[in-house]
Design an enzyme around this catalytic site. Structure first.
Site, PDB file in Angstrom:
ATOM      1  CG  ASN A   6     156.939  49.527 102.498  1.00  0.00           C
ATOM      2  OD1 ASN A   6     157.444  50.625 102.238  1.00  0.00           O
ATOM      3  ND2 ASN A   6     156.782  49.087 103.742  1.00  0.00           N
ATOM      4  CE  LYS A   8     159.814  47.102 104.246  1.00  0.00           C
ATOM      5  NZ  LYS A   8     160.166  45.982 105.098  1.00  0.00           N
ATOM      6  CG  HIS A  88     155.543  48.710 108.040  1.00  0.00           C
ATOM      7  ND1 HIS A  88     156.748  48.312 108.554  1.00  0.00           N
ATOM      8  CD2 HIS A  88     155.334  47.975 106.920  1.00  0.00           C
ATOM      9  CE1 HIS A  88     157.264  47.381 107.753  1.00  0.00           C
ATOM     10  NE2 HIS A  88     156.420  47.165 106.758  1.00  0.00           N
ATOM     11  CD  GLU A 157     153.737  43.905 105.987  1.00  0.00           C
ATOM     12  OE1 GLU A 157     154.210  43.600 104.895  1.00  0.00           O
ATOM     13  OE2 GLU A 157     154.008  44.955 106.578  1.00  0.00           O
ATOM     14  N   GLY A 163     161.749  41.003 106.090  1.00  0.00           N
ATOM     15  CA  GLY A 163     163.158  41.269 105.794  1.00  0.00           C
ATOM     16  C   GLY A 163     164.093  40.136 106.179  1.00  0.00           C
ATOM     17  CB  SER A 193     160.378  36.901 103.465  1.00  0.00           C
ATOM     18  OG  SER A 193     161.223  37.561 104.375  1.00  0.00           O
TER      19      SER A 193
HETATM   20  P1  13P Z   1     159.948  42.155 103.143  1.00  0.00           P
HETATM   21  O1  13P Z   1     159.214  41.751 101.889  1.00  0.00           O
HETATM   22  O2  13P Z   1     161.295  42.720 102.882  1.00  0.00           O
HETATM   23  O3  13P Z   1     159.973  41.052 104.139  1.00  0.00           O
HETATM   24  O4  13P Z   1     159.118  43.345 103.792  1.00  0.00           O
HETATM   25  C1  13P Z   1     157.759  43.211 103.977  1.00  0.00           C
HETATM   26  C2  13P Z   1     157.187  44.498 104.420  1.00  0.00           C
HETATM   27  O5  13P Z   1     157.547  45.009 105.467  1.00  0.00           O
HETATM   28  C3  13P Z   1     156.213  45.173 103.551  1.00  0.00           C
HETATM   29  O6  13P Z   1     155.612  46.243 104.180  1.00  0.00           O
END
Ligand code: 13P
Length: 233
Positions: A6, A8, A88, A157, A163, A193
């Protein structure tokens, strides 16, 4: 195994193009057999010629219309995209998406036969109350979601692991996935993470069918490393 990245709000149109080219080549050279999905930002979506499946991070449940700042089905269809992330935690918690809107999106894109990555997960204050509280919280996120939908992939998640650089522990992932797998029989990914250094122990958990990766997918070297590690599992 399903490995999804992702991106983002990262990468430009140009850098996404390079990213997908490098990834595609890497997968070919290393005979990667995983199902690999990448979710780029809207502006980077294109008709990529690749074995990587490209999905959309978000869309409004409409064909077209007056929803300033959103995109609908007609904008996605143009690129022959049939995969979407719904629910999400950043959309739920930062952008304030309600369960109702999320359900509407789910139903709309289910009608369109999309592959739906449906994200669930609890905030820290709920995790602190223990597994029962976590499962109750997630039950709420599953209301109105057709768990028998054939193109459904679920991503667990935990909000507190996204993050932060600190993934849920193997024990937490295992017990949560075990309990979730009693509720549905769909592929269940872990996200939060996941890094090259932690992906092996996470993918080795029997109840984990793949990973949804944020930060560690943004650098192609890290993402490729993850694919390389996944090959050995
Ligand atoms: P991180 O891997 O940065 O923690 O993010 C996970 C996420 O939100 C995937 O959709």
């Amino acid at each position: 195994m399903i490995i999804a990245g992702n991106l983002k709000t990262n990468h430009t149109r140009a850098s996404t193009k390079d990213y997908i080219e490098i990834l595609n080549k890497f997968m070919y050279v290393n005979s990667i057999k995983d199902k690999v999905y990448i979710f780029p930002p809207f502006t980077a979506i294109d008709n990529f010629i690749t074995n990587v499946k490209v999905g959309i991070q978000n869309a409004y449940p409409t064909e077209s219309g007056s929803f300033t700042g959103e995109i609908g089905f007609s904008q996605i269809e143009e690129f022959k995209i049939d995969t979407i992330l719904i629910g999400h935690s950043e959309r739920r918690h930062i952008l304030g998406e309600s369960n109702e809107l999320i359900q509407e999106k789910f139903n709309f894109f289910k009608e369109k036969n999309f592959i739906i990555f449906y994200c669930i997960g609890e905030p820290l204050e709920i995790r602190k109350q223990g597994l029962d509280a976590v499962l109750e919280y997630i039950d709420n996120q599953l209301i109105g979601i057709d768990l028998n939908y054939e193109n459904l992939i679920i991503a667990y998640e935990p909000v507190w692991a996204i993050g932060t650089g600190v993934s849920a522990s193997v024990k937490e992932i295992k017990e949560t996935h075990l309990a979730l797998k009693e509720k549905f029989s769909k592929p269940l990914l872990y996200g939060g993470s996941v890094k090259p250094s932690s992906v092996k122990e996470i993918l080795e958990i029997d109840e984990v069918d793949g990973v949804l990766i944020g930060t560690a997918s943004w650098k192609i070297e890290d993402f490729n490393k993850i694919l390389e590690i996944s090959k050995e599992i």
